[in-house]
Write a protein that holds these residues in place. Structure first.
Motif, short mmCIF file in Angstrom:
data_model
loop_
_atom_site.label_atom_id
_atom_site.label_comp_id
_atom_site.label_asym_id
_atom_site.label_seq_id
_atom_site.Cartn_x
_atom_site.Cartn_y
_atom_site.Cartn_z
N VAL A 258 3.89 11.48 -5.40
CA VAL A 258 2.71 11.47 -4.72
C VAL A 258 2.83 12.45 -3.53
O VAL A 258 2.14 13.29 -2.94
CB VAL A 258 2.00 10.26 -4.43
N ARG A 259 4.15 12.19 -2.79
CA ARG A 259 4.17 12.92 -1.50
C ARG A 259 4.38 14.12 -1.76
O ARG A 259 3.80 15.22 -0.91
CB ARG A 259 5.27 11.96 -0.63
N ARG A 260 5.00 14.48 -2.51
CA ARG A 260 5.20 15.93 -3.22
C ARG A 260 4.13 16.70 -3.27
O ARG A 260 3.83 17.92 -2.79
CB ARG A 260 6.47 16.12 -4.20
N LEU A 261 3.30 16.01 -3.98
CA LEU A 261 1.98 16.68 -4.57
C LEU A 261 1.02 16.71 -3.44
O LEU A 261 0.11 17.59 -3.54
CB LEU A 261 1.38 15.90 -5.78
N ASN A 262 1.16 16.10 -2.35
CA ASN A 262 0.18 16.10 -1.22
C ASN A 262 0.78 16.68 -0.15
O ASN A 262 0.55 16.15 1.05
CB ASN A 262 -0.39 14.71 -0.94
N GLY A 263 1.85 17.94 -0.22
CA GLY A 263 2.31 18.45 0.72
C GLY A 263 3.37 17.68 1.63
O GLY A 263 3.49 17.81 2.91
N GLY A 264 4.04 16.77 1.02
CA GLY A 264 5.04 16.06 1.76
C GLY A 264 4.59 14.99 2.37
O GLY A 264 5.63 14.04 3.00
N LYS A 265 3.28 14.47 2.30
CA LYS A 265 2.86 13.44 3.19
C LYS A 265 2.07 12.35 2.25
O LYS A 265 1.72 12.83 1.15
CB LYS A 265 1.74 13.92 4.51
N GLY A 266 1.91 11.46 2.66
CA GLY A 266 1.13 10.23 1.96
C GLY A 266 -0.21 10.64 1.74
O GLY A 266 -0.93 11.38 2.41
N ALA A 283 2.29 1.36 -3.50
CA ALA A 283 0.88 1.74 -2.96
C ALA A 283 1.02 2.03 -1.44
O ALA A 283 0.63 3.02 -0.80
CB ALA A 283 -0.20 0.75 -3.11
N ILE A 284 1.66 1.03 -0.42
CA ILE A 284 1.79 1.17 0.94
C ILE A 284 2.69 2.47 1.36
O ILE A 284 2.54 2.80 2.44
CB ILE A 284 2.19 -0.32 1.50
N ARG A 285 3.51 2.72 0.36
CA ARG A 285 4.50 3.82 0.64
C ARG A 285 3.99 5.18 0.16
O ARG A 285 4.45 6.09 0.54
CB ARG A 285 5.90 3.69 0.05
N MET A 286 2.77 5.19 -0.42
CA MET A 286 1.89 6.28 -0.80
C MET A 286 1.10 6.96 0.07
O MET A 286 0.78 7.93 0.24
CB MET A 286 1.07 6.19 -2.37
#
Length: 387
Positions: A258-266, A283-286
């Motif tokens: 998820v973080r990779r697909l969203n530019g490195g951030k949640g 979920a809270i880490r996404m």
């Protein structure tokens, strides 16, 4: 002859005195019985049930009891009829009802709050404080058909007018049963802030609510929309419903992906629909700092939660119940406008008399079943391609 004080009927829609209804006996035991056709009272209508979908919560109720509450307790052996995701035709009007007409096609939401308690006055009728206290005596006002009052695995049911959603003739019976499912997703997004255009959203769990959560989020303009799950066939349907990215959690770490697909951030929002043991912590880490998580699934056991991570990162958690705050009306508008095709999750149809088979297909996911629909009359069992 079917009648009641102040009740309006029409010769075009004859109503019998009794009907077929499935009744819950012991856990897991449904019996086909004869019941009197209920009579609508003030602010109620009689609905001829044309189709009803099977929800995972129906399976929970039939096998285990909660979240149904009949006479303040478990629903077993109380002449209770479950089922809540139904649609049909208005065939009788209670005293004073002029908001709907006989012959009108409608779908329903579950909850009609008492209208008197604190939560109902706040518009949170799915959290009515009188939940489950009045089976067989609805003078207090609260109804939750299929949970605290009789539901839709039968031929006719009474509904409060506040639970009705008018549908166009262009919407099929099967699609209309899915308004409640999509309405739950809409309610979750409403509670997360409502205006999600341009916001990043993850949906975890590609069951019916999760898949339609993808569709609703995309229709509301969320970007990107990411779906996680364990089955490639479900993830494929998620893509067809609007997911920009899908993640098979058997093949890669969901949080890292998820973080990779969203530019490195949640992401901004997570809608948790899996009920998995690690789902809340994932979920809270996404989400990013200050992000929001909606919990829409019923886990089968207590789940561990990293409260320190939530506090340190100012993360908000929301639990939702059902399809509150008139979310069904909003999502029906999307479906009527063909903003997404909910029928992609409908896979099987059975006649009402064959409800046990339909439940087996839904419970055991026979033939890759996703959403199984039961129709009251003149329907042969068939599989609908969900490809």
């Amino acid at each position: 002859m079917y009648s009641g004080p102040g009740v309006k009927t029409s010769a075009d829609y004859p109503i019998p005195d009794t009907m077929k209804a499935w009744v819950l006996g012991n856990p897991g035991e449904l019996k086909l019985a004869e019941k009197p056709v209920p009579v609508p009272r003030r602010a109620e209508v009689l609905v001829r049930i044309d189709a009803v979908a099977i929800c995972a919560t129906d399976l929970e109720i039939i096998d285990h009891g909660p979240p149904a509450s009949i006479q303040g307790g478990m629903p077993f052996n109380k002449n209770f009829t479950p089922g809540h995701e139904y649609m049909g035709t208005v065939v009788a009007l209670g005293p004073g009802v002029d908001e709907y007409r006989i012959g009108q096609r409608i779908t329903v939401e579950i909850h009609a709050g008492c209208g008197q308690c604190k939560r109902c006055r706040e518009g949170m009728y799915t959290s009515c404080h009188n939940y489950g206290l009045n089976y067989g005596d609805v003078d207090k006002g609260h109804r939750a058909n299929g949970f605290t009052t009789d539901g839709g695995f039968c031929e006719y049911q009474v509904n409060h007018i506040n639970t009705l959603v008018a549908i166009p003739d262009t919407m099929s019976d099967e699609e209309a049963t899915l308004v409640v499912t999509a309405g739950t997703a809409m309610y979750g997004l409403t509670e997360l802030g409502g205006l999600v255009a341009g916001e990043s959203v993850v949906v975890t769990g590609p069951g019916p609510i999760g898949l339609l959560g993808v569709a609703v989020a995309k229709a509301l303009g969320a970007s990107p929309v990411i779906l996680t799950g364990t089955r490639d066939n479900r993830l494929k349907i998620g893509r067809e419903l609007g997911a920009d990215h899908v993640i098979n959690v058997r093949n890669e770490d969901a949080v890292e992906a998820v973080r990779r697909l969203n530019g490195g951030k949640g992401v901004d929002y997570v809608i948790e629909c899996s009920g998995a043991l690690n789902a809340v912590n994932d979920a809270i880490r996404m989400v990013n700092r200050g992000g929001k998580v909606c919990l829409a699934a019923f886990p089968h056991q207590e789940t561990p939660v990293d409260v320190a991570h939530i506090v340190r990162n100012n993360i908000y958690l929301y639990g939702i119940r059902g399809e509150g705050k008139t979310a069904t009306h909003r999502v029906e508008a999307f479906m009527s406008q063909k903003r997404f095709d909910a029928t992609k999750i409908h896979t099987h149809t059975f006649p009402l008399d064959d409800l046990p088979t339909a439940i087996r297909y839904a419970k055991d996911r026979v033939d890759d079943a996703i959403k199984v629909v039961v129709k009251a009359k003149g329907v042969a069992a068939h599989r609908v391609a969900a490809e």
